[in-house]
Design a protein around this motif. Structure first.
Motif, PDB file in Angstrom:
ATOM      1  N   UNK A 182       5.810  62.298  23.403  1.00  0.00           N
ATOM      2  CA  UNK A 182       4.850  63.289  23.873  1.00  0.00           C
ATOM      3  C   UNK A 182       5.556  64.250  24.815  1.00  0.00           C
ATOM      4  N   UNK A 183       5.314  65.540  24.626  1.00  0.00           N
ATOM      5  CA  UNK A 183       5.857  66.587  25.491  1.00  0.00           C
ATOM      6  C   UNK A 183       4.724  67.164  26.329  1.00  0.00           C
ATOM      7  N   UNK A 184       5.039  67.463  27.568  1.00  0.00           N
ATOM      8  CA  UNK A 184       4.049  68.084  28.439  1.00  0.00           C
ATOM      9  C   UNK A 184       4.449  69.531  28.665  1.00  0.00           C
ATOM     10  N   UNK A 185       3.687  70.440  28.107  1.00  0.00           N
ATOM     11  CA  UNK A 185       3.872  71.879  28.320  1.00  0.00           C
ATOM     12  C   UNK A 185       2.479  72.473  28.504  1.00  0.00           C
ATOM     13  N   UNK A 186       1.926  72.274  29.675  1.00  0.00           N
ATOM     14  CA  UNK A 186       0.556  72.698  29.924  1.00  0.00           C
ATOM     15  C   UNK A 186      -0.430  71.605  29.579  1.00  0.00           C
ATOM     16  N   UNK A 187      -0.210  70.929  28.456  1.00  0.00           N
ATOM     17  CA  UNK A 187      -1.031  69.781  28.063  1.00  0.00           C
ATOM     18  C   UNK A 187      -0.136  68.773  27.351  1.00  0.00           C
ATOM     19  N   UNK A 188      -0.625  67.566  27.195  1.00  0.00           N
ATOM     20  CA  UNK A 188       0.129  66.531  26.492  1.00  0.00           C
ATOM     21  C   UNK A 188       0.039  66.789  24.996  1.00  0.00           C
ATOM     22  N   UNK A 189       1.186  66.908  24.327  1.00  0.00           N
ATOM     23  CA  UNK A 189       1.239  67.140  22.882  1.00  0.00           C
ATOM     24  C   UNK A 189       2.163  66.130  22.227  1.00  0.00           C
ATOM     25  N   UNK A 190       1.720  65.624  21.078  1.00  0.00           N
ATOM     26  CA  UNK A 190       2.595  64.739  20.301  1.00  0.00           C
ATOM     27  C   UNK A 190       3.659  65.617  19.655  1.00  0.00           C
ATOM     28  N   UNK A 191       4.902  65.304  19.939  1.00  0.00           N
ATOM     29  CA  UNK A 191       6.025  66.088  19.432  1.00  0.00           C
ATOM     30  C   UNK A 191       6.686  65.403  18.235  1.00  0.00           C
ATOM     31  N   UNK A 192       6.778  64.078  18.290  1.00  0.00           N
ATOM     32  CA  UNK A 192       7.499  63.337  17.249  1.00  0.00           C
ATOM     33  C   UNK A 192       6.908  61.937  17.119  1.00  0.00           C
ATOM     34  N   UNK A 193       6.912  61.423  15.893  1.00  0.00           N
ATOM     35  CA  UNK A 193       6.476  60.052  15.637  1.00  0.00           C
ATOM     36  C   UNK A 193       7.597  59.343  14.882  1.00  0.00           C
ATOM     37  N   UNK A 194       8.109  58.290  15.492  1.00  0.00           N
ATOM     38  CA  UNK A 194       9.104  57.433  14.843  1.00  0.00           C
ATOM     39  C   UNK A 194       8.366  56.216  14.302  1.00  0.00           C
ATOM     40  N   UNK A 195       8.657  55.843  13.080  1.00  0.00           N
ATOM     41  CA  UNK A 195       7.976  54.724  12.444  1.00  0.00           C
ATOM     42  C   UNK A 195       8.899  53.518  12.372  1.00  0.00           C
ATOM     43  N   UNK A 196       8.337  52.355  12.610  1.00  0.00           N
ATOM     44  CA  UNK A 196       9.086  51.108  12.614  1.00  0.00           C
ATOM     45  C   UNK A 196       9.870  50.909  11.322  1.00  0.00           C
ATOM     46  N   UNK A 197      11.143  50.564  11.473  1.00  0.00           N
ATOM     47  CA  UNK A 197      12.021  50.202  10.365  1.00  0.00           C
ATOM     48  C   UNK A 197      12.285  51.350   9.392  1.00  0.00           C
ATOM     49  N   UNK A 198      12.246  52.584   9.895  1.00  0.00           N
ATOM     50  CA  UNK A 198      12.542  53.749   9.053  1.00  0.00           C
ATOM     51  C   UNK A 198      13.634  54.592   9.701  1.00  0.00           C
ATOM     52  N   UNK A 199      14.366  55.313   8.872  1.00  0.00           N
ATOM     53  CA  UNK A 199      15.437  56.172   9.365  1.00  0.00           C
ATOM     54  C   UNK A 199      15.000  57.628   9.461  1.00  0.00           C
ATOM     55  N   UNK A 200      13.731  57.906   9.187  1.00  0.00           N
ATOM     56  CA  UNK A 200      13.207  59.262   9.315  1.00  0.00           C
ATOM     57  C   UNK A 200      12.078  59.279  10.340  1.00  0.00           C
ATOM     58  N   UNK A 201      11.989  60.374  11.075  1.00  0.00           N
ATOM     59  CA  UNK A 201      10.910  60.573  12.043  1.00  0.00           C
ATOM     60  C   UNK A 201      10.129  61.806  11.635  1.00  0.00           C
ATOM     61  N   UNK A 202       8.860  61.832  11.971  1.00  0.00           N
ATOM     62  CA  UNK A 202       7.990  62.960  11.687  1.00  0.00           C
ATOM     63  C   UNK A 202       7.925  63.831  12.949  1.00  0.00           C
ATOM     64  N   UNK A 203       8.406  65.068  12.834  1.00  0.00           N
ATOM     65  CA  UNK A 203       8.379  66.022  13.939  1.00  0.00           C
ATOM     66  C   UNK A 203       7.214  66.991  13.677  1.00  0.00           C
ATOM     67  N   UNK A 204       6.297  67.074  14.643  1.00  0.00           N
ATOM     68  CA  UNK A 204       5.120  67.912  14.474  1.00  0.00           C
ATOM     69  C   UNK A 204       5.357  69.298  15.029  1.00  0.00           C
ATOM     70  N   UNK A 205       4.810  70.290  14.338  1.00  0.00           N
ATOM     71  CA  UNK A 205       4.925  71.688  14.752  1.00  0.00           C
ATOM     72  C   UNK A 205       3.870  71.958  15.805  1.00  0.00           C
ATOM     73  N   UNK A 206       4.232  72.656  16.821  1.00  0.00           N
ATOM     74  CA  UNK A 206       3.258  73.044  17.860  1.00  0.00           C
ATOM     75  C   UNK A 206       2.410  74.177  17.341  1.00  0.00           C
ATOM     76  N   UNK A 207       1.112  74.069  17.629  1.00  0.00           N
ATOM     77  CA  UNK A 207       0.224  75.151  17.205  1.00  0.00           C
ATOM     78  C   UNK A 207      -0.602  75.669  18.353  1.00  0.00           C
TER      79      UNK A 207
END
Length: 117
Positions: free
Chosen positions: A92-117
């Motif tokens: 979670x990144x804090x830039x004025x408000x708390x935003x989910x920036x990235x989700x890492x999933x258990x036992x995976x080599x890829x992470x989901x990076x969310x675009x800020x809107x």
């Protein structure tokens, strides 16, 4: 002898068709949100969620699902991790408000990076 072949063929077919039921769905993953944070334009409360995505890895359409209902949507992309993540983690990144920036999933080599809107 003929019945033995029939049993073996039936067992093999059952095994092959059941493998799909246990296959990992590579276009979704579960995560826990431990604090209130924004995904897309939606503020989510702590809880258990599922991220589902579709599209090319550099321009994904992401849906966040809770109890079978889509509660948030956004865009994102996949990021390669150097090693498998040992557990699920929400960054979670804090830039004025708390935003989910990235989700890492258990036992995976890829992470989901969310675009800020």
């Amino acid at each position: 002898m003929r019945s033995l072949k029939y049993v073996a063929l039936t067992a093999a077919a059952a095994l092959i068709f059941s493998v799909g039921a246990f296959a990992k769905d590579s276009n979704s993953g579960n995560f826990d949100l431990t604090q209130t944070a924004k995904i897309g334009s939606t503020m989510l409360h702590p809880g258990h969620y599922k991220a589902e995505w579709s599209g090319p890895s550099n321009a994904l359409q992401v849906s966040i699902v809770e109890h079978g209902k889509t509660v948030a949507t956004t865009e994102g992309h996949m990021k390669e991790l150097p090693t498998k993540s040992p557990y699920s983690d929400v960054i979670i990144r804090t830039t004025g408000s708390q935003r989910v920036d990235e989700i890492d999933f258990s036992n995976r080599t890829e992470a989901l990076v969310l675009t800020r809107s």
